[in-house]
Every structure is written in C-alpha cells, then in structure tokens.
Design a protein around this motif. Structure first.
Motif, PDB file in Angstrom:
ATOM      1  N   PRO A  66       0.838  -1.203   0.000  1.00 12.13           N
ATOM      2  CA  PRO A  66       0.000   0.000   0.000  1.00 12.13           C
ATOM      3  C   PRO A  66       0.868   1.247   0.000  1.00 12.13           C
ATOM      4  N   ARG A  67       0.450   2.239  -0.722  1.00  9.30           N
ATOM      5  CA  ARG A  67       1.181   3.497  -0.797  1.00  9.30           C
ATOM      6  C   ARG A  67       0.701   4.417   0.315  1.00  9.30           C
ATOM      7  N   PHE A  68       1.450   4.465   1.407  1.00  7.35           N
ATOM      8  CA  PHE A  68       1.068   5.277   2.558  1.00  7.35           C
ATOM      9  C   PHE A  68       1.722   6.651   2.473  1.00  7.35           C
ATOM     10  N   GLN A  69       1.088   7.625   3.118  1.00  2.16           N
ATOM     11  CA  GLN A  69       1.614   8.972   3.080  1.00  2.16           C
ATOM     12  C   GLN A  69       2.968   9.049   3.783  1.00  2.16           C
ATOM     13  N   GLU A  70       3.903   9.781   3.179  1.00  2.00           N
ATOM     14  CA  GLU A  70       5.228   9.964   3.745  1.00  2.00           C
ATOM     15  C   GLU A  70       5.394  11.357   4.327  1.00  2.00           C
ATOM     16  N   ARG A  71       4.458  12.236   4.096  1.00  2.00           N
ATOM     17  CA  ARG A  71       4.522  13.589   4.634  1.00  2.00           C
ATOM     18  C   ARG A  71       3.100  14.045   4.937  1.00  2.00           C
ATOM     19  N   PRO A  72       2.946  15.070   5.746  1.00  2.00           N
ATOM     20  CA  PRO A  72       1.597  15.542   6.080  1.00  2.00           C
ATOM     21  C   PRO A  72       0.801  15.935   4.840  1.00  2.00           C
ATOM     22  N   VAL A  73      -0.485  15.613   4.858  1.00  2.00           N
ATOM     23  CA  VAL A  73      -1.373  15.954   3.749  1.00  2.00           C
ATOM     24  C   VAL A  73      -2.056  17.271   4.059  1.00  2.00           C
ATOM     25  N   GLU A  74      -2.110  18.153   3.100  1.00  2.00           N
ATOM     26  CA  GLU A  74      -2.712  19.471   3.305  1.00  2.00           C
ATOM     27  C   GLU A  74      -4.113  19.492   2.704  1.00  2.00           C
ATOM     28  N   PRO A  75      -5.154  19.571   3.521  1.00  2.00           N
ATOM     29  CA  PRO A  75      -6.513  19.638   2.973  1.00  2.00           C
ATOM     30  C   PRO A  75      -6.718  20.928   2.184  1.00  2.00           C
ATOM     31  N   PRO A  76      -7.678  20.939   1.282  1.00  2.00           N
ATOM     32  CA  PRO A  76      -7.974  22.164   0.529  1.00  2.00           C
ATOM     33  C   PRO A  76      -8.725  23.179   1.384  1.00  2.00           C
ATOM     34  N   GLU A  77      -8.874  24.363   0.846  1.00  2.00           N
ATOM     35  CA  GLU A  77      -9.717  25.367   1.489  1.00  2.00           C
ATOM     36  C   GLU A  77     -11.175  24.911   1.403  1.00  2.00           C
ATOM     37  N   LEU A  78     -11.856  24.867   2.557  1.00  2.00           N
ATOM     38  CA  LEU A  78     -13.245  24.405   2.617  1.00  2.00           C
ATOM     39  C   LEU A  78     -14.078  25.431   3.376  1.00  2.00           C
ATOM     40  N   PRO A  79     -14.246  26.613   2.828  1.00  2.00           N
ATOM     41  CA  PRO A  79     -14.896  27.692   3.572  1.00  2.00           C
ATOM     42  C   PRO A  79     -16.420  27.578   3.607  1.00  2.00           C
ATOM     43  N   PHE A  80     -16.990  27.862   4.775  1.00  2.00           N
ATOM     44  CA  PHE A  80     -18.432  27.997   4.943  1.00  2.00           C
ATOM     45  C   PHE A  80     -18.721  29.418   5.417  1.00  2.00           C
ATOM     46  N   ARG A  81     -19.869  29.934   4.999  1.00  2.00           N
ATOM     47  CA  ARG A  81     -20.249  31.286   5.417  1.00  2.00           C
ATOM     48  C   ARG A  81     -21.578  31.260   6.133  1.00  2.00           C
ATOM     49  N   ASP A  82     -21.643  31.954   7.268  1.00  2.00           N
ATOM     50  CA  ASP A  82     -22.863  32.040   8.064  1.00  2.00           C
ATOM     51  C   ASP A  82     -23.853  32.957   7.351  1.00  2.00           C
ATOM     52  N   ILE A  83     -24.952  32.375   6.868  1.00  2.00           N
ATOM     53  CA  ILE A  83     -25.974  33.156   6.161  1.00  2.00           C
ATOM     54  C   ILE A  83     -27.299  33.135   6.911  1.00  2.00           C
ATOM     55  N   THR A  84     -27.267  32.800   8.195  1.00  2.00           N
ATOM     56  CA  THR A  84     -28.500  32.623   8.969  1.00  2.00           C
ATOM     57  C   THR A  84     -29.415  33.826   8.855  1.00  2.00           C
ATOM     58  N   GLU A  85     -28.883  34.996   9.127  1.00  2.00           N
ATOM     59  CA  GLU A  85     -29.717  36.195   9.141  1.00  2.00           C
ATOM     60  C   GLU A  85     -30.188  36.572   7.743  1.00  2.00           C
ATOM     61  N   GLU A  86     -29.286  36.600   6.778  1.00  2.00           N
ATOM     62  CA  GLU A  86     -29.681  37.015   5.430  1.00  2.00           C
ATOM     63  C   GLU A  86     -30.606  36.009   4.763  1.00  2.00           C
ATOM     64  N   ALA A  87     -30.564  34.737   5.226  1.00  2.00           N
ATOM     65  CA  ALA A  87     -31.464  33.730   4.670  1.00  2.00           C
ATOM     66  C   ALA A  87     -32.855  33.795   5.271  1.00  2.00           C
ATOM     67  N   GLY A  88     -33.053  34.624   6.302  1.00  2.00           N
ATOM     68  CA  GLY A  88     -34.376  34.799   6.888  1.00  2.00           C
ATOM     69  C   GLY A  88     -34.674  33.910   8.072  1.00  2.00           C
ATOM     70  N   ILE A  89     -33.658  33.294   8.667  1.00  2.00           N
ATOM     71  CA  ILE A  89     -33.863  32.410   9.818  1.00  2.00           C
ATOM     72  C   ILE A  89     -33.804  33.250  11.093  1.00  2.00           C
TER      73      ILE A  89
END
Length: 619
Positions: A66-89
């Motif tokens: 099996p090809r195991f990781q040899e160095r730390p893996v860097e996840p991608p940018e996974l941004p979420f935005r709080d839209i609670t108020e503008e969505a009308g909640i």
C-alpha cells in the motif's frame, strides 16, 4: 553408626561431588571459549588474505505494498459562510434554563432538512423545547416549533403557523417519514413527556398522535428516532430512543455541584436507564409498541433495571442480509447493536461485534451517530460523537462479518476530537471529490466549565475531518480552523444536518445551539469538482425508499450511499443523495438496489456531471 550419622556423611559426600562437578564444568567452558577465540582469529586472517570475488546481484521482483503517506497531507480550502440572518432564519431555541440546572435543558434540540411541500427545494425545520411550568417565556426566544420554506435560492420564509406546527412542548428530536404511503412526509417529534406525530395533508399538518398510538409515556424522555421498514412489509415502522428515567424531583434532590460553579448539571449516571420504543406500523394509520416482544429490551443484570441510555440511532443492514439492523448509541453505558433476524425479532450483539465499548473497553458518552463506506470499498465505518476527553469513535469492519475495531486513532480522528464534547456527527462529501468526509459539531453542558477544567470551554468550534483518499495510511486529516471559515466559529452545538439549499450541487449545513440561534452555513468551496444528485421514488408503500443503496462508478472509484436520512443527533438530513465526481465528467454506471445489497439492481449508464436525477422504481 546411627541412621542420623550415616545420613550426615552421605550429605557431605554429595556436596563435595557437586562442588567438583562445578569446578570441572567451569574449566571446560573456559577451554571451549579459548578454542573458539583462536578459531575466529584464524578465520579472520584467512579472509583478509583471500582474493576478492565480485558480488552476486540477485534480481528481485518489486514488492506490491500500500502506498502510505510519507509527509503531512494538506486539505484544501473548505470555507463555509454564516448566512443565517440574510437567509431569513430568526428562530432562537428555548431550553427552559432559568438557573435551576435541570438536565434536559442541556440536550436539545434537533433539526431537519425536508421537502415538505413537494416543490423540489429543501425546507428547514427546528425542534424547540419550552419553559418549565410556572416560568415566564423569554421574549427573545421562540415559543414553538419552527418550519421555514425554501424559495429555491437558499432564502427562507417562516410558515410555522400556516403549516399547523405552532405547537409548544419540551421537544428534543425529529424523525421524518411517509407513514401512510400517500407520498407526503409526516413528522414525528420526540420530547420530555408526550411525543408527537403530525400527518402531512399536503403542506399542512394535523396532530394524529393519539390516533396513531405513538405518544409514549407522560414521564418518558425520548431523544433520537428513525423511520424504516424493519419487517419489509411495505410500510414504515418507528424506533424511538429513550434516554434515562429522569424526573425533576430526582434531579433537584441529587443537587449536583461543582467547586467554583455551585449547582451544576448532573451526569446521566445519577439516573437509571430506560427501554426504547419500537412501533410496528399496522398499515391503517395505527402503530403498536412491540419493543419487548421484538427482543429490544435490555436489562442491567446487576440491578435488573433497563440498561440503555439511548441518544443516537442509525438503521443499517450491517450483515447485508436484506434486513435493516439497529445501532443505538448509549450515554455512559454499552452501545447496542440489534441484529434483525428477519422474523420480526432482533438479537443484541454489540459485545461480540466489538462496538459496545471504546478501544480501551470503556463505555463513552455516546451521542451523534452515522455510518458510511468511507474508503469507497466494502469497509464500513460507524462514527460516534463522545463526551469531552473521549475521542470520537470510529468502529470499522470489512464487509458483513460484524467484527468491528475502533480505528479512530489510526484513521486520524482520535487526537483532534479528544478535547471536544461532540453531539451532531455525520459523513458527507464536503468538497465533492468522491471521498466522504466527517463533520462534527461540539459544545459543553456547563457555561462556566472553564473555571473547573481550564482545557474546556462552553462554546467549541465545529470540525471537518477531510478524507485524504486511498493512498494514505490514515483516511482523515483534521482541517485547520482558518480553512473552514465561519464553520470554525465556537458554538454550543447540538443537532446538525446537511442539504443543498441553493441548488449549486454542494452540501450546506445547519447547526443548532442550545438556548441560542442556529447557524445556517453555506458551502462556498470552489474546487470545480463535478457532482450528481439522486432522489429515489419507490413503489407505492415505500416511496421514500428508506434503506435503498446506490452505487456510482466514476473513473476508477465506486461510491456507495444508503437512503438513511435519520442520522446525526436528534436530526434528519435531506433524502437526496449527493455523489461528488471530482474531476470526472461522467458517471459510467449507477446501480440502485431498492431492497438493499441483496436485490438485483436497477441500472443507468453514462450520466453527466451536474445532473439532478429522479429515479423511479421499476415495477
């Protein structure tokens, strides 16, 4: 010569003989050592003066590992935005807390994405609790359940009153299912006290609890629940988790306290457990409670009291025999795995399956739960959110062998989850790369917990564990808070669910907070990955296709998902399945197993990325 004198002389002779043998043995060993040393010196001299020969080179076949990781893996940018108020909640949860520190104040409430009006958009539902008798309502908090209709773009309108859901009770969680086979989603709410069932009449709801026979006991505390066709008769049965034998009188009498805080919320260990409900659908709008007859009552053998303290439930066909089993996450006692025997009864097998306790053999404060083929193969992973200082659990088994091991540490979840107190938890493909990621929302019970435990806080950030794919030893990598945007904002997280609220293909999130407003988080990842969304419509009597499995082949990867919307904690995710395709432009083949993994699949081929499919079961 007496017998005594003769014995003494014989003993002396034996001792002299032993001493002589020992002296001779020592001399022999030293002589042998000298001979070996001389031989070694001679051999060394011979080797030094001998002519050298070219070394023989042996050709070896490459080893396939099996090809195991040899160095730390860097996840991608996974941004979420709080839209609670503008969505009308505008919903704000009411937990009844007015300083008395009663345990139910800490545990709610659930949420759900559903298409209640059948227009194809995911609407949003919040479960609310209420004040204790004699307390005045807080004008800043909501007083009833809350239902919001989606306009298709991710903006919501409060339709609670118009839909007939302006009901106030000490609610906990929600389960959604078409209980009468008319194609409309009905709503079941759990509570501290009587539970509620609301029948969908086509966008409006009526309370049919008493007629259906699903209220439960007045003094019972119910939590999570799930609809599924456990007996395969074509209609939806109902499993309801019951937590502890709680009463306000006992809670106040225990008077649990923490130094530096005073009166505090007591642990569930102060209370006996309770038996959960199992309602068999009779097909005429009524249900019959059959938990004991079905083998779902588990007793503490030491005290002869109910053992379970159930907070989370997931129905899933673990042994792939076509029958949905039931996994129950229990708080501070052993978890339950009920194997469906196919004759209307179940057998509890958690201990032999390896899922009763954590890797150290201890029970945990288990709450939210989900199950997934997270490595896109036959491996099954069961994720469970646990209490603070307990890492989240990840029970892993290969195929239907029902022998699980807790691999949270080795799969990359353990260390980063240990300090968190986790409630809502589920797998979903946040970046649409075709590999399911893990989400969990966190938050403590005590507002001033940092005074007695400096490492803890009341508000805690939610977490994403990114699935790094097949080439790495650990499947999951914690995503740094600065890469997840508003999702990392500290919350007092409880229920959580996902859906595509704005029709852009990726999955958005909602998180409830105890005694506070929820967070509606829009997924703003921009990696350009493809996707396909699939909604199943089954035959009459099982139109929601709960329990069906879908496989999608795209490139060299086969993904598997199941229609099991009752997951997480007290909550319900959308019933539509979202498959990320990564860089693939086409799904080569889609297979729908309507009766789970044992049935012959219905097959579609060459489906383009960006497609929203409705697949109807063939007669």
């Amino acid at each position: 010569m007496t017998e005594e004198t003769r014995g003494s002389e014989e003993l002396q002779e034996e001792e002299l003989a032993l001493e002589s043998d020992e002296i001779i043995g020592k001399a022999f060993r030293w002589s042998l050592l000298v001979l070996v040393s001389v031989a070694a010196v001679v051999a060394l001299i011979v080797w030094a003066i001998s002519p050298r020969e070219a070394p023989v080179i042996v050709e070896e076949a490459p080893t396939s590992l099996p090809r195991f990781q040899e160095r730390p893996v860097e996840p991608p940018e996974l941004p979420f935005r709080d839209i609670t108020e503008e969505a009308g909640i505008t919903f704000v949860h009411e937990n009844g807390a007015r300083g008395r520190k009663l345990l139910p104040e800490t545990m709610g409430g659930g949420c759900a994405f559903l298409d209640y009006d059948g227009d194809g958009d995911q609407d949003l539902l919040f479960v609310n609790s209420t004040t204790w008798p004699g307390d005045a309502p807080d004008p800043a908090r909501s007083r009833t359940l809350a239902l919001y209709r989606n306009d298709g773009s991710g903006r919501f309108e409060d339709v609670t009153s118009d839909a007939g859901l302006a009901a106030a009770f000490f609610g906990m969680g929600v389960a959604i299912g078409d209980v009468d086979g008319d194609g409309l989603s009905d709503l079941f709410f759990t509570a501290v006290g009587r539970n509620r069932l609301f029948r969908n009449l086509g966008g409006k709801f009526e309370d049919v609890t008493d007629a259906a026979g699903v209220a439960g006991g007045d003094g019972v505390w119910s939590t999570s629940a799930a609809f599924a066709d456990f007996d395969r008769d074509g209609d939806l049965d109902l499993f309801v988790c019951n937590y502890i034998a709680w009463s306000r009188e006992i809670d106040e009498k225990v008077n649990y306290r923490l130094t530096g805080i005073g009166r505090a919320y007591g642990p569930p260990t102060d209370f006996d457990g309770d038996q959960s409900y199992f309602y068999r659908n009779l097909g005429d709008g009524r249900f019959r409670e059959e938990a004991e007859a079905a083998g779902l009552h588990i007793q503490n053998t030491g005290t002869n009291t109910p053992l379970g303290k159930a907070l989370g439930v997931i129905p899933f066909d673990f042994d792939r025999d076509g029958n949905l089993d039931i996994f129950v996450a229990n708080d501070t006692v052993a978890n339950f795995l009920f194997r469906n025997l196919g004759d209307g009864t179940f057998r509890e097998i958690a201990h032999e399956a390896g899922v009763a306790f954590d890797e150290a053999g201890r029970s945990t404060g288990a709450m939210g739960i989900d199950v997934c083929h997270y490595r896109n193969d036959t491996i099954i992973g069961i994720g469970i959110g646990n209490f603070a200082t307990e890492m989240s659990s990840l029970y892993v088994a290969d195929g239907p062998n029902l022998r699980f091991f807790d691999e949270a540490r080795t799969e990359g979840i353990g260390a980063a989850s240990r300090q968190m107190l986790t409630f809502g938890l589920f797998f979903f493909d946040v970046d649409l790369d075709g590999w399911p990621d893990l989400f969990q929302t966190n938050g403590h019970l005590e507002e001033e917990i940092d005074k007695v435990q400096p490492s803890q806080s009341y508000e805690q950030p939610s977490q994403i564990f990114w699935n790094s794919g097949p080439e790495h030893h650990a499947a999951f990598v914690p995503v740094a808070e600065e890469r997840t945007g508003d999702l990392a904002r500290p919350v007092v997280g409880r229920g959580a669910a996902y859906a595509d609220i704005d029709a852009d293909g990726d999955l958005d999130l909602v998180i409830t907070q105890v005694g506070r407003r929820p967070l509606l988080l829009r997924n703003d990842q921009a990696l350009g990955h493809g996707w396909i969304r699939i909604q199943l419509v089954g035959k009459a009597g099982r139109r929601e296709a709960i329990g069906a499995m879908v496989e999608v082949d795209a490139g060299a990867v086969t993904q598997r998902q199941h229609v099991l919307p009752a997951r997480s904690y007290l909550s319900h995710v959308e019933r539509v399945l979202t498959f990320g395709l990564g860089k693939e432009k086409v799904a080569n083949e889609i297979r729908v197993y309507w009766d789970g993994a044992t049935s012959t699949p219905q097959v579609l081929r060459d489906v383009a990325s960006g497609t929203v499919l409705t697949i109807t079961e063939e007669e």
